[in-house]
Design a protein around this motif. Structure first.
Motif, mmCIF file in Angstrom:
data_model
loop_
_atom_site.group_PDB
_atom_site.id
_atom_site.type_symbol
_atom_site.label_atom_id
_atom_site.label_comp_id
_atom_site.label_asym_id
_atom_site.label_seq_id
_atom_site.Cartn_x
_atom_site.Cartn_y
_atom_site.Cartn_z
ATOM 1 N N GLY A 172 40.833 45.653 40.265
ATOM 2 C CA GLY A 172 42.136 45.464 40.782
ATOM 3 C C GLY A 172 42.685 46.443 41.599
ATOM 4 O O GLY A 172 43.857 47.087 41.289
ATOM 5 N N THR A 225 41.867 40.468 42.593
ATOM 6 C CA THR A 225 42.970 39.876 43.336
ATOM 7 C C THR A 225 44.116 40.885 43.353
ATOM 8 O O THR A 225 44.807 41.110 42.575
ATOM 9 N N THR A 247 35.663 33.510 35.056
ATOM 10 C CA THR A 247 35.443 34.019 36.216
ATOM 11 C C THR A 247 34.056 34.672 36.297
ATOM 12 O O THR A 247 33.460 34.583 37.486
ATOM 13 N N VAL A 300 35.827 40.092 43.005
ATOM 14 C CA VAL A 300 36.375 39.340 42.199
ATOM 15 C C VAL A 300 38.050 39.937 42.116
ATOM 16 O O VAL A 300 38.771 38.994 41.799
ATOM 17 N N THR A 351 36.496 30.069 40.375
ATOM 18 C CA THR A 351 36.937 30.181 38.893
ATOM 19 C C THR A 351 37.942 28.967 38.680
ATOM 20 O O THR A 351 37.696 28.392 37.401
ATOM 21 N N HIS A 375 33.097 52.225 35.434
ATOM 22 C CA HIS A 375 34.615 51.930 34.824
ATOM 23 C C HIS A 375 35.216 53.341 35.477
ATOM 24 O O HIS A 375 34.800 53.749 36.224
ATOM 25 N N SER A 376 36.541 53.358 35.079
ATOM 26 C CA SER A 376 37.247 54.404 35.690
ATOM 27 C C SER A 376 36.715 55.695 35.314
ATOM 28 O O SER A 376 37.273 56.739 35.966
ATOM 29 N N ARG A 414 35.155 46.779 33.202
ATOM 30 C CA ARG A 414 34.470 46.427 32.022
ATOM 31 C C ARG A 414 35.541 45.766 30.825
ATOM 32 O O ARG A 414 35.354 45.820 29.828
ATOM 33 N N SER A 415 36.323 44.807 31.562
ATOM 34 C CA SER A 415 37.365 44.092 30.766
ATOM 35 C C SER A 415 36.369 43.125 29.910
ATOM 36 O O SER A 415 35.508 42.515 30.379
HETATM 37 P P1 NAP Z 1 41.542 44.875 33.699
HETATM 38 O O1 NAP Z 1 41.522 44.483 32.342
HETATM 39 O O2 NAP Z 1 42.523 45.745 34.094
HETATM 40 O O3 NAP Z 1 40.075 45.794 33.715
HETATM 41 C C1 NAP Z 1 40.004 46.679 35.078
HETATM 42 C C2 NAP Z 1 38.819 47.533 34.641
HETATM 43 O O4 NAP Z 1 38.601 47.952 36.081
HETATM 44 C C3 NAP Z 1 38.598 48.299 33.874
HETATM 45 O O5 NAP Z 1 37.607 48.334 33.074
HETATM 46 C C4 NAP Z 1 38.832 49.900 34.460
HETATM 47 O O6 NAP Z 1 37.964 50.761 33.686
HETATM 48 C C5 NAP Z 1 38.147 49.289 35.634
HETATM 49 N N1 NAP Z 1 38.609 50.293 36.732
HETATM 50 C C6 NAP Z 1 40.025 50.492 37.055
HETATM 51 N N2 NAP Z 1 39.873 51.540 38.255
HETATM 52 C C7 NAP Z 1 38.781 52.047 38.419
HETATM 53 C C8 NAP Z 1 37.887 52.611 39.261
HETATM 54 N N3 NAP Z 1 38.862 53.490 40.247
HETATM 55 N N4 NAP Z 1 36.828 52.856 39.302
HETATM 56 C C9 NAP Z 1 36.016 51.907 38.601
HETATM 57 N N5 NAP Z 1 36.329 51.067 37.666
HETATM 58 C C10 NAP Z 1 37.932 51.147 37.523
HETATM 59 O O7 NAP Z 1 41.286 43.827 34.698
HETATM 60 P P2 NAP Z 1 40.598 42.438 34.438
HETATM 61 O O8 NAP Z 1 41.431 41.474 33.776
HETATM 62 O O9 NAP Z 1 39.263 42.773 34.532
HETATM 63 O O10 NAP Z 1 40.805 42.100 36.297
HETATM 64 C C11 NAP Z 1 40.346 42.752 37.289
HETATM 65 C C12 NAP Z 1 40.559 42.211 38.643
HETATM 66 O O11 NAP Z 1 39.998 40.696 38.808
HETATM 67 C C13 NAP Z 1 41.945 41.980 38.710
HETATM 68 O O12 NAP Z 1 42.144 42.233 40.196
HETATM 69 C C14 NAP Z 1 42.469 40.744 38.492
HETATM 70 O O13 NAP Z 1 43.524 40.212 39.031
HETATM 71 C C15 NAP Z 1 41.122 39.828 39.181
HETATM 72 N N6 NAP Z 1 40.701 38.537 38.563
HETATM 73 C C16 NAP Z 1 40.318 37.604 39.537
HETATM 74 C C17 NAP Z 1 39.863 36.515 38.933
HETATM 75 C C18 NAP Z 1 39.353 35.573 40.008
HETATM 76 O O14 NAP Z 1 38.955 34.350 39.621
HETATM 77 N N7 NAP Z 1 38.894 35.975 41.213
HETATM 78 C C19 NAP Z 1 40.042 36.114 37.756
HETATM 79 C C20 NAP Z 1 40.195 37.038 36.702
HETATM 80 C C21 NAP Z 1 41.072 38.425 37.129
HETATM 81 P P3 NAP Z 1 38.419 51.264 32.603
HETATM 82 O O15 NAP Z 1 38.088 50.395 31.444
HETATM 83 O O16 NAP Z 1 37.972 52.657 32.301
HETATM 84 O O17 NAP Z 1 40.279 51.433 32.336
#
Ligand code: NAP
Length: 292
Positions: free
Chosen positions: A218, A239, A149, A237, A274, A197-198, A174-175
């Protein structure tokens, strides 16, 4: 005039470029590249996504098998499955859906994927190597795998001739496999990156001062026009599904698009790229293993 940073054309170009490489592998080794995927069957969204990836593999001649785990599968059992795939001569590439069941120690799983088959670059070795590199040339010239990604974000920007050098970029999320590697790749291309981040305070202020925003949180349609800078570049990014069950990103596309200079849509932006990067890494893994 807003540029829509669509990813379907680039995705098709990458997929088409793989066909002769797959044919060469079949010619030389009598078998196509092979992906072994593991899905957490109680997480419907990731099963659907993995099935889509497998269909894309089969369309260009990559074979694949998929096995399922559930919440009764312990860490030990999953490690044995991963270890078996890591040494199996049939398997060129290993992909495990995320998130894993809560009872499984994810880090132990990632670290048992053979790094040369770890096509989504989630193992500590692959991530560690990427973070050791100081610039993108060094990263691109190396033979480890980068999370697809994060790579897709860079490929999409390059395809649309967007140079990030000197830009102030906010990455939201920040995942370890999406937000952090994306921030690192952008920084390796000389952007000045803020990783949000959150718990980030004054997020809107931060975004309002950014030349570019990459969102991976997300949260459907979380980013609205009042939060972004006039003329900025937005990469979505996320979804997600909206209240009508329609796929959408983290950015409120319709609300924001007239204010910015460029924006990637969801669906049709980062997602297809991706998928193509993942296919490319499967072929690369087979080539490296068979030393084409
Ligand atoms: P994740 O592991 O759940 O991480 C989400 C991140 O967003 C965490 O760091 C979280 O902060 C932060 N966050 C949540 N709410 C927030 C807010 N209100 N303000 C600022 N930051 C916030 O998710 P992920 O695996 O990284 O995936 C993220 C998104 O990308 C999802 O929608 C997923 O479906 C999508 N995705 C898309 C693709 C693609 O190819 N398009 C590929 C992979 C994933 P904290 O660390 O503080 O909790």
């Amino acid at each position: 005039m807003t540029t829509i940073l669509e990813g379907k054309t680039l995705s098709s170009q990458i997929s088409s470029s793989l066909k002769p490489r797959i044919e060469k592998l079949i010619q030389n080794y009598n078998r196509p590249p092979h992906l072994s995927a593991i899905a957490y069957k109680e997480d419907e969204a990731s099963v659907v996504y993995l099935k889509k990836e497998i269909a894309a593999c089969e369309k260009i001649g990559i074979t694949a098998d998929m096995s399922y785990i559930d919440s009764s599968t312990g860490t030990g059992r999953l490690i044995s499955i991963v270890e078996e795939l890591s040494v199996s001569p049939k398997t060129d590439a290993v992909l495990i859906t995320r998130p894993l069941p809560k009872n499984i120690e994810a880090m132990d799983i990632w670290d048992n994927i053979n790094p040369v088959k770890d096509i989504d670059g989630v193992s500590t070795i692959n991530l560690g190597r990427m973070f050791q590199c100081r610039n993108f040339t060094e990263i691109a010239g190396n033979s480890f795998f980068i999370p697809c990604t994060a790579l897709a974000v860079i490929r999409l920007l390059q395809y649309h001739n967007i140079d990030v050098k000197g830009k102030n970029v906010s990455v939201l999320g920040r995942s370890p496999t999406v937000g952090k590697p994306t921030a690192h790749l952008l920084s390796s291309l000389d952007a000045t990156v803020t990783l949000c981040h959150s718990k980030t305070q004054n997020l809107a202020e931060m975004l309002g001062a950014s030349d570019m925003v990459v969102s991976a949180i997300g949260k459907p349609k979380f980013i609205t026009a009042d939060m972004v800078k006039q003329g900025s570049i937005l990469i979505d990014v996320g979804t997600n599904w909206d209240e009508n069950g329609k796929m959408c990103g983290d950015i409120d596309f319709e609300n924001v698009k007239s204010k910015v200079s460029a924006i990637s849509p969801v669906p049709g932006g980062v997602g297809p790229v991706t998928l193509a990067c993942l296919l490319e890494n499967i072929v690369l893994s087979a080539e490296r293993m068979r030393k084409v």
